[in-house]
Write an enzyme that holds these catalytic residues in place. Structure first.
Site, mmCIF file in Angstrom:
data_model
loop_
_atom_site.group_PDB
_atom_site.id
_atom_site.type_symbol
_atom_site.label_atom_id
_atom_site.label_comp_id
_atom_site.label_asym_id
_atom_site.label_seq_id
_atom_site.Cartn_x
_atom_site.Cartn_y
_atom_site.Cartn_z
ATOM 1 C CD GLU A 81 -2.228 1.889 2.046
ATOM 2 O OE1 GLU A 81 -2.137 3.182 2.089
ATOM 3 O OE2 GLU A 81 -2.136 1.570 3.240
ATOM 4 C CB CYS A 101 -1.720 6.550 2.305
ATOM 5 S SG CYS A 101 0.032 6.233 2.885
#
Length: 490
Positions: A258, A292
């Protein structure tokens, strides 16, 4: 720090290596600082490549017998860990505040999400069922068994350290694997040593889990380029993720990544503007924008642009800033000076490029004021880069097609959101944006334990959560059984 009941007996000045708390000895020491006060709260040994080798060797040795344990034994260990987290919730929240600068709201959300991931993981030992399939050969049957991959390497970040470590570690252990965890050097306790304490208290078998704090520049390659792990779980920047993926691939290990995001919050001409602003404030400023999946760009239709900017700037200007341990604080500190200076540079460069500073832009130590930039465009520094701070560039657009085009004008594709009271319009825009996750009439910061989580393009590969992470942490072995004599052509 050392008198907290959840800490090991000698405090946090140790590695959790091959099932033992190991003092630093002649290893380098890493200072852990409170990002709000800049006071040292602990020193942690910096692991070495030799430590990594020993950790992987121990994990591989312990994993064989762990994989043979009945499902209720593996699930029971995870459930005991969940109980330990619940029993020490306040102490864990305090650790998150002083080590990662997490406000009360963020601490509560992170602990809740981490526990949710653990609860999902506790079901995995009972979900590793096989499948029996008929054969095209007479008298034969095929059985496909789901088995643990063996050993999993985990490299986790500093922004949501407990959650983003736990979402890989708990499922890996539950599925029957050994784990070697390297937490971020800024958060070696809440992202690493705390997990060792949690699972030690829950009865993790000796050697199955090791936590090796250290600087990525010194042991990152040793973790990701090792021949032992079969899966490398990494959360962090796209640049480092690409290196981790290359290292993993060199050993035919699976990279589960990720990576960065440049997420949009699209506010259409049919949006409930107040509701969109509510989402915009939360999605931009939770944990100072250090996520994020936070909003990096606000794309707002020109017909509601001025109203949206005015309301967003007013809300941002009134968010309480300061010590994250104060219950009222919404905006705490940026993790360190380097991150703060980069964010300030993005703001100043964007203003030089023509953006208007509506509010914010200043800082007191590492506490950066929530900042709103109007008259922004996609090419400005605060919009083109993942700024990772409490910054909201607001970009006008004129048509749905333009919004989709602008949203996709990035190497990233992690999360996003669309606001419209016209469901068909929202769905069309959501369908057109190339991103792994998108949320209608909400904001991008959503992570549910049972829902696949991950990105497209350079925002990563693979998926966390639910059945998705279980598939990544297991492998399929096919066993065929010839029940009766078979005739061969020669």
């Amino acid at each position: 720090m050392t008198d907290l009941p959840l800490a090991p007996d000698d405090g946090w000045n140790a590695l959790y290596l091959a099932g033992e708390w190991t003092e630093g000895g002649d290893r380098d020491a890493m200072s852990v600082e409170n990002p709000y006060t800049r006071e040292e709260i602990a020193t942690v040994p910096a692991g070495t490549e030799a430590d990594v080798d020993r950790a992987y060797e121990a994990a591989a040795a312990a994993q064989e017998s762990w994989a043979q344990q009945p499902p209720q034994a593996r699930a029971g260990m995870i459930e005991a860990a969940i109980q330990f987290v619940g029993d020490n919730r306040e102490e864990i929240a305090d650790l998150l505040a002083v080590e990662s600068g997490s406000t009360r709201v963020k601490c509560e959300a992170e602990i809740q999400t981490a526990r949710g991931m653990m609860q999902q993981a506790a079901s995995y030992p009972f979900r590793m069922s096989g499948q029996q399939m008929d054969s095209i050969t007479p008298g034969k049957e095929n059985v496909a068994e789901r088995r643990p991959v063996g050993v999993v390497g985990v490299i986790s970040p500093w922004n949501f350290p407990l959650h983003l470590s736990m979402r890989a570690v708990a499922p890996a252990l539950a599925a029957g694997n050994g784990v070697v965890l390297k937490p971020a050097s800024s958060t070696p306790i809440t992202g690493g040593l705390l997990l060792a304490r949690i699972f030690e208290a829950a009865g993790v078998p000796e050697g199955l889990l090791s936590v090796i704090p250290g600087r990525g520049s010194e042991i990152g390659d040793a973790i990701s380029d090792h021949e032992t792990p079969r899966v490398l779980a990494f959360t962090g920047s796209t640049e480092i993720g690409q290196r981790v993926a290359a290292n993993a691939a060199s050993n035919c290990a699976l990279p589960a990544l990720e990576l960065g995001g440049n997420n949009v919050h699209v506010v259409t001409d049919e949006a409930d503007v107040e509701r969109a602003v509510d989402g915009g404030v939360f999605g931009s400023f939770l944990h100072q924008g250090q996520a994020c999946i936070s909003i990096n760009r606000h794309l707002v239709h020109e017909s509601v642009y001025d109203d949206y900017v005015g309301m967003l700037a007013d809300r941002a200007a009134n968010l309480p800033t300061g010590d994250p341990r104060d219950d009222d604080t919404v905006i705490g500190p940026i993790i360190d000076e380097g991150q703060r200076d980069q964010i300030v540079e993005y703001i100043e460069t964007s203003v030089d490029q023509g953006a208007t500073l509506e509010t914010g832009g200043d800082h007191d130590g590492l506490v950066l004021e929530p900042t709103v930039l109007s008259d922004a465009d996609n090419d400005m520094a605060a919009a083109a880069n993942e700024h990772f701070g409490p910054v909201a560039p607001v970009i006008p657009y004129s048509s749905d097609e333009e919004a989709i085009e602008m949203a996709n004008d990035t190497i990233h594709g992690l999360s996003g959101s669309v606001h419209s009271e016209d469901r068909a319009q929202a769905q069309t825009i959501a369908d057109g944006i190339d991103t792994g996750m998108i949320h209608i009439n909400d904001q991008p910061i959503n992570d549910e334990p049972h829902v696949p989580f991950g990105g497209m393009k350079q925002s990563g590969m693979g998926r966390y959560n639910g059945e998705s992470i279980l598939e990544e942490l297991t492998t399929t072995k096919v066993i065929s059984i010839q029940r009766e004599s078979r005739e061969y052509p020669f």
